[in-house]
Design a protein around this motif. Structure first.
Motif, PDB file in Angstrom:
ATOM      1  N   ASP A 175      37.109  51.208  20.212  1.00  0.00           N
ATOM      2  CA  ASP A 175      37.385  49.813  19.863  1.00  0.00           C
ATOM      3  C   ASP A 175      36.395  48.844  20.491  1.00  0.00           C
ATOM      4  OD1 ASP A 175      39.671  50.396  18.310  1.00  0.00           O
ATOM      5  OD2 ASP A 175      40.883  50.588  20.126  1.00  0.00           O
ATOM      6  N   GLY A 176      35.357  49.397  21.137  1.00  0.00           N
ATOM      7  CA  GLY A 176      34.355  48.541  21.758  1.00  0.00           C
ATOM      8  C   GLY A 176      34.779  47.947  23.086  1.00  0.00           C
ATOM      9  N   LYS A 177      35.774  48.571  23.730  1.00  0.00           N
ATOM     10  CA  LYS A 177      36.300  48.074  25.004  1.00  0.00           C
ATOM     11  C   LYS A 177      35.798  48.936  26.162  1.00  0.00           C
ATOM     12  CE  LYS A 177      39.028  45.052  22.932  1.00  0.00           C
ATOM     13  NZ  LYS A 177      38.857  43.590  23.050  1.00  0.00           N
ATOM     14  N   SER A 178      35.391  48.281  27.243  1.00  0.00           N
ATOM     15  CA  SER A 178      34.987  49.008  28.452  1.00  0.00           C
ATOM     16  C   SER A 178      36.162  49.066  29.416  1.00  0.00           C
ATOM     17  CB  SER A 178      33.805  48.304  29.129  1.00  0.00           C
ATOM     18  OG  SER A 178      34.241  47.111  29.768  1.00  0.00           O
ATOM     19  N   CYS A 179      35.968  49.763  30.537  1.00  0.00           N
ATOM     20  CA  CYS A 179      37.041  49.856  31.524  1.00  0.00           C
ATOM     21  C   CYS A 179      37.350  48.489  32.139  1.00  0.00           C
ATOM     22  CB  CYS A 179      36.700  50.879  32.602  1.00  0.00           C
ATOM     23  SG  CYS A 179      35.207  50.509  33.529  1.00  0.00           S
ATOM     24  N   LEU A 180      36.390  47.567  32.104  1.00  0.00           N
ATOM     25  CA  LEU A 180      36.650  46.224  32.613  1.00  0.00           C
ATOM     26  C   LEU A 180      37.696  45.520  31.757  1.00  0.00           C
ATOM     27  CD1 LEU A 180      33.604  46.855  33.682  1.00  0.00           C
ATOM     28  CD2 LEU A 180      33.558  44.398  34.094  1.00  0.00           C
ATOM     29  N   ASP A 181      37.672  45.796  30.466  1.00  0.00           N
ATOM     30  CA  ASP A 181      38.674  45.210  29.575  1.00  0.00           C
ATOM     31  C   ASP A 181      40.063  45.764  29.850  1.00  0.00           C
ATOM     32  OD1 ASP A 181      36.844  43.636  27.906  1.00  0.00           O
ATOM     33  OD2 ASP A 181      36.103  45.584  27.240  1.00  0.00           O
ATOM     34  N   ALA A 182      40.101  46.975  30.411  1.00  0.00           N
ATOM     35  CA  ALA A 182      41.380  47.612  30.694  1.00  0.00           C
ATOM     36  C   ALA A 182      41.867  47.354  32.109  1.00  0.00           C
ATOM     37  CB  ALA A 182      41.262  49.128  30.482  1.00  0.00           C
ATOM     38  N   ALA A 183      41.099  46.628  32.906  1.00  0.00           N
ATOM     39  CA  ALA A 183      41.416  46.433  34.327  1.00  0.00           C
ATOM     40  C   ALA A 183      42.824  45.900  34.520  1.00  0.00           C
ATOM     41  CB  ALA A 183      40.395  45.497  34.968  1.00  0.00           C
ATOM     42  N   ASP A 184      43.559  46.548  35.419  1.00  0.00           N
ATOM     43  CA  ASP A 184      44.959  46.220  35.675  1.00  0.00           C
ATOM     44  C   ASP A 184      45.131  44.863  36.347  1.00  0.00           C
ATOM     45  OD1 ASP A 184      47.365  46.909  38.034  1.00  0.00           O
ATOM     46  OD2 ASP A 184      47.858  47.021  35.908  1.00  0.00           O
ATOM     47  N   THR A 222      42.825  41.537  38.855  1.00  0.00           N
ATOM     48  CA  THR A 222      41.543  40.921  39.193  1.00  0.00           C
ATOM     49  C   THR A 222      40.753  41.748  40.197  1.00  0.00           C
ATOM     50  OG1 THR A 222      42.492  38.732  38.798  1.00  0.00           O
ATOM     51  CG2 THR A 222      40.450  38.820  40.065  1.00  0.00           C
ATOM     52  N   ASP A 223      41.435  42.311  41.200  1.00  0.00           N
ATOM     53  CA  ASP A 223      40.740  43.098  42.220  1.00  0.00           C
ATOM     54  C   ASP A 223      40.038  44.301  41.603  1.00  0.00           C
ATOM     55  OD1 ASP A 223      41.542  41.356  44.189  1.00  0.00           O
ATOM     56  OD2 ASP A 223      43.284  42.541  44.778  1.00  0.00           O
ATOM     57  N   ILE A 224      40.725  44.965  40.690  1.00  0.00           N
ATOM     58  CA  ILE A 224      40.130  46.129  40.039  1.00  0.00           C
ATOM     59  C   ILE A 224      38.963  45.697  39.151  1.00  0.00           C
ATOM     60  CG2 ILE A 224      40.546  47.908  38.276  1.00  0.00           C
ATOM     61  CD1 ILE A 224      43.315  48.251  39.481  1.00  0.00           C
ATOM     62  N   TYR A 225      39.128  44.591  38.473  1.00  0.00           N
ATOM     63  CA  TYR A 225      38.043  44.066  37.641  1.00  0.00           C
ATOM     64  C   TYR A 225      36.808  43.786  38.489  1.00  0.00           C
ATOM     65  CZ  TYR A 225      35.485  41.018  34.459  1.00  0.00           C
ATOM     66  OH  TYR A 225      34.501  40.438  33.669  1.00  0.00           O
ATOM     67  N   GLU A 226      37.016  43.148  39.638  1.00  0.00           N
ATOM     68  CA  GLU A 226      35.894  42.819  40.510  1.00  0.00           C
ATOM     69  C   GLU A 226      35.231  44.062  41.065  1.00  0.00           C
ATOM     70  OE1 GLU A 226      34.484  39.927  40.928  1.00  0.00           O
ATOM     71  OE2 GLU A 226      35.932  38.972  39.583  1.00  0.00           O
ATOM     72  N   LEU A 227      36.043  45.086  41.390  1.00  0.00           N
ATOM     73  CA  LEU A 227      35.516  46.345  41.892  1.00  0.00           C
ATOM     74  C   LEU A 227      34.594  46.999  40.868  1.00  0.00           C
ATOM     75  CD1 LEU A 227      35.496  48.686  43.983  1.00  0.00           C
ATOM     76  CD2 LEU A 227      37.569  49.545  42.874  1.00  0.00           C
ATOM     77  N   LEU A 228      35.035  47.035  39.646  1.00  0.00           N
ATOM     78  CA  LEU A 228      34.249  47.633  38.569  1.00  0.00           C
ATOM     79  C   LEU A 228      33.026  46.788  38.236  1.00  0.00           C
ATOM     80  CD1 LEU A 228      37.243  48.637  36.293  1.00  0.00           C
ATOM     81  CD2 LEU A 228      35.710  50.242  37.434  1.00  0.00           C
TER      82      LEU A 228
END
Length: 252
Positions: free
Chosen positions: A230-239, A241-247
């Motif tokens: 679907d054109g989504k990366s793991c950042l789009d799936a981040a649970d 903000t902390d996980i998003y920033e880590l990735l």
């Protein structure tokens, strides 16, 4: 009083259904004060009680609320509607110990369907029904059995997708099995291996909030920029903000 004073529907009312309806009605008055994990269990039991076995497709990994509700229902497997009603009633009584139903259920009825059940397994996998000689690497990961996995893991298995369209590395990440994940990687698992929806283990770890698995995968050079079907990366799936920033930090 003659029998004509009663309608057929009155005579056919099941005491279990009456108490179940009472419990469902009471839940509506207290749902705002119930923990999310309890609400998910209650939801699964309600669907099992009223519909039966889960009959819908698993929602996308990016729709985590509906995916969690689906899992709560699907995990009940072949549980009968009657048993689900009993467990639903029992659960409502647990979350509100002051509530008692107006109607009663006979001991004969409740004992025949397993009323004395105080918990539901988090997952009911087919591994519970398999003999030991029938199990494979997928089964041992689902069980969290690293010892047996070490004995049975093959390089061929690392490249397989199971009937759910998931590889071993996806299952290890889904179960937050950090030591198993390390073992798979140490034995040659591709950290960017894709499932049937083109999602990597990082997609799973990000959506589930499994920080330790994220760190293990990133340390093994997993690519957070990979996009799924679907054109989504793991950042789009981040649970969160902390996980998003880590990735995002690793991506930069």
């Amino acid at each position: 009083m003659s029998t004509t004073d009663f309608s057929d529907s009155d005579m056919d009312i099941d005491p279990l259904d009456e108490v179940f309806s009472e419990a469902a009605g009471h839940l509506q008055t207290i749902h705002h004060s119930i923990e999310v994990t309890d609400l998910l269990e209650i939801y699964g039991l309600y669907k099992q009680a009223t519909v039966g076995r889960c009959n819908t497709q698993k929602p996308s990994i990016f729709n985590m609320q509906n995916r969690s509700k689906w899992c709560a229902w699907n995990d009940l497997g072949e549980m009968s509607c009657a048993e689900a009603k009993c467990l639903y009633i029992e659960k409502v009584q647990k979350v509100d110990t002051n509530w008692q139903p107006k109607h009663k259920i006979s001991n004969k009825q409740t004992s025949s369907i397993g009323w004395v059940v105080h918990s539901i397994p988090q997952r009911q996998d087919d591994t519970d029904q398999k003999e030991e000689h029938e199990k494979n690497a997928f089964d041992y990961i689902k069980e969290g059995n690293l010892v047996q996995l070490q004995k049975t893991l093959t390089s061929e298995a690392l490249e397989l997708l199971d009937e759910n369209g998931m590889g071993l590395i996806h299952w290890a990440t889904d179960r937050n099995a950090a030591e198993i994940l390390k073992h798979l990687i140490a034995n040659g698992a591709d950290v960017n291996f894709r499932d049937s929806e083109q999602q990597t283990a990082l997609h799973y770890a990000a959506s589930c909030g499994h920080v330790e698995c994220i760190r293990i995968l990133l340390d093994a050079n997993a690519d957070p920029s990979i996009k799924d079907a679907d054109g989504k990366s793991c950042l789009d799936a981040a649970d969160n903000t902390d996980i998003y920033e880590l990735l995002k930090f690793d991506l930069n």
